[in-house]
Design an enzyme around this catalytic site. Structure first.
Site, short mmCIF file in Angstrom:
data_model
loop_
_atom_site.label_atom_id
_atom_site.label_comp_id
_atom_site.label_asym_id
_atom_site.label_seq_id
_atom_site.Cartn_x
_atom_site.Cartn_y
_atom_site.Cartn_z
N LYS A 231 0.85 -1.20 0.00
CA LYS A 231 0.00 0.00 0.00
C LYS A 231 0.88 1.25 0.00
O LYS A 231 2.09 1.18 0.28
CB LYS A 231 -0.91 -0.02 1.22
CG LYS A 231 -0.17 0.02 2.55
CD LYS A 231 -1.11 -0.29 3.71
CE LYS A 231 -0.39 -0.25 5.03
NZ LYS A 231 -1.20 -0.78 6.13
N TYR B 228 16.33 29.45 10.73
CA TYR B 228 15.10 30.09 11.22
C TYR B 228 14.96 29.94 12.73
O TYR B 228 15.16 28.85 13.27
CB TYR B 228 13.87 29.46 10.56
CG TYR B 228 13.71 29.83 9.10
CD1 TYR B 228 13.54 31.15 8.71
CD2 TYR B 228 13.71 28.84 8.14
CE1 TYR B 228 13.39 31.48 7.37
CE2 TYR B 228 13.54 29.15 6.79
CZ TYR B 228 13.39 30.47 6.42
OH TYR B 228 13.23 30.79 5.10
C1 LIG Z 1 -0.56 -1.87 6.68
C2 LIG Z 1 -1.19 -3.14 7.02
C3 LIG Z 1 -0.41 -4.29 7.24
C4 LIG Z 1 1.10 -4.25 7.26
O1 LIG Z 1 1.54 -3.62 8.44
P1 LIG Z 1 3.08 -3.50 8.79
O2 LIG Z 1 3.11 -2.99 10.17
O3 LIG Z 1 3.66 -2.52 7.82
O4 LIG Z 1 3.67 -4.85 8.62
C5 LIG Z 1 -1.06 -5.47 7.48
N1 LIG Z 1 -2.40 -5.54 7.51
C6 LIG Z 1 -3.18 -4.46 7.32
C7 LIG Z 1 -4.65 -4.60 7.39
C8 LIG Z 1 -2.61 -3.23 7.08
O5 LIG Z 1 -3.38 -2.15 6.90
#
Ligand SMILES: *Cc1c(COP(=O)(O)O)cnc(C)c1O
Length: 374
Positions: A44, A270
């Site tokens: 994702k 800054y």
């Molecule tokens: C993002 C996600 C994962 C993976 O999580 P990590 O902590 O990056 O391994 C697994 N399952 C779901 C439903 C997620 O949204």
């Protein structure tokens, strides 16, 4: 000349990290004389900022890809990915069901509204679906008595040829922190799961990397869902990715474009949030928050310049940041600075200094930073 900044994506590191996960799963399963779980590589958010295309190639040996964006899922199919694709948030509107069918995407069913929309769908092939159970994360999924109701509707949809039920899922809230809470969630899952004989999927990176991974394995078909560890960052605050033999897949590098000599008592940048207590050489680096470097990273956040570890000083600007060059006499204009990644600080170290997590940094590098594929 482009600005001297780049993000290098190391797809060999991603493949290596998938192998590390696979090996852990096989060892744990072997000890129990059970088949090893299948792996959904979670890609994702543009493969956690690494790019869908490199991810599809690097994770060729994964059993499936999981994500939530339709465009990314379709891109995977266009790149030739033929194994399963799981949409972790399912579909968002009835209109999405056309793409689900065309591209043979598997969907997570987590809400009544989706079941209502499916009831009006007449697919040519049943739609592959998982049931999401909320066991305490309180984000997506059916909870408590709603599970049985959802299950009845899914069974009806299955009888009508609308859905092909594949299994149940849940997501852990504290897999990186608390064993007792995670075990409670597993217990709740086992109690609520209406189809215990079917496949199931519960483990994210943190659960997959647990020393007692065996506690998460079952005799049934199981799929794990690692994400962050595949990119060489750690899901744990206290354990480094390197300690699991994970390799950073993303390296953010830039160069020094100017050097300033400041005297004791002079401020830098800054707000003058950093004030020199002695004479100091300051390197000005072509990376700022508009590149995705966290603006809230404080003085002291690690960097590596000309192969030596040093620190940020002062506030991050939009396009530049400033680092301490004391004792690094060989560093000057044109010297390489690794902000995070290979031969630099780990993204987790930088994240910790900035009060965030590696996940946020790897996904935040902005499009203006040129990507180099290694
Ligand atoms: C993002 C996600 C994962 C993976 O999580 P990590 O902590 O990056 O391994 C697994 N399952 C779901 C439903 C997620 O949204």
């Amino acid at each position: 000349m482009p600005r001297p900044i780049s993000l290098t994506i190391d797809s060999a590191a991603m493949t290596h990290n998938l192998g590390v996960v696979r090996q852990r799963l096989e060892q744990a399963a072997h000890a129990l004389q059970r088949p090893a779980p299948y792996i959904w590589a979670v890609i994702k958010a543009n493969a956690y900022g690494h790019g869908v295309q490199p991810a599809v190639q690097a994770f060729a040996q994964a059993d499936g890809l999981a994500m939530l964006d339709f465009n990314e899922a379709i891109q995977c199919r266009e790149l030739g990915w033929q194994k399963p694709i799981l949409l972790l948030e399912g579909f968002f509107a009835a209109d999405d069901l056309a793409a689900v069918q065309t591209h043979q995407l598997s969907v997570v069913l987590h809400h009544d509204e989706q079941l209502r929309q499916l009831a009006h769908c007449r697919p040519q092939q049943p739609i592959a679906a998982y049931l999401k159970i909320n066991t305490g994360m309180n984000r997506l999924g059916f909870a408590g008595p709603d599970v049985a109701q959802a299950w009845a509707r899914i069974q009806a949809l299955q009888a009508q040829g609308v859905v092909r039920f594949l299994g149940a899922m849940t997501h852990f809230a504290l897999a990186d922190e608390s064993r007792p809470v995670t075990l409670q969630q597993i217990n709740a899952f086992n109690q609520l799961n209406p189809a215990p004989e079917a496949a199931f999927s519960v483990c994210n990176s943190a659960a997959t990397l647990q020393t007692d991974l065996q506690a998460f394995l079952s005799a049934n078909e199981q799929w794990v869902r690692p994400g962050i560890c595949l990119y060489g960052a750690s899901p744990f605050a206290e354990q480094s990715a390197a300690s699991f033999d994970l390799r950073p897949a993303q390296t953010l590098e830039a160069e020094i474009i100017s050097v300033q000599q400041v005297q004791a008592g002079q401020g830098v940048g800054y707000g003058h949030t950093f004030e020199a207590t002695e004479a100091l050489r300051i390197g000005v680096v072509a990376c700022g928050y508009a590149d995705g470097y966290p603006r809230h990273a404080p003085t002291g956040t690690p960097v590596v310049v000309a192969g030596q570890r040093s620190r940020l000083v002062g506030r991050i600007s939009m396009d530049m940041l400033t680092i301490d060059l004391s004792g690094i006499n060989q560093a000057g204009v044109g010297s390489k600075v690794v902000l995070w990644g290979r031969q630099g600080p780990s993204v987790d170290e930088v994240a910790q200094a900035a009060g965030t997590i590696g996940y946020e940094l790897v996904t935040a590098v902005t499009p203006r930073v040129p990507r180099l594929l290694k």
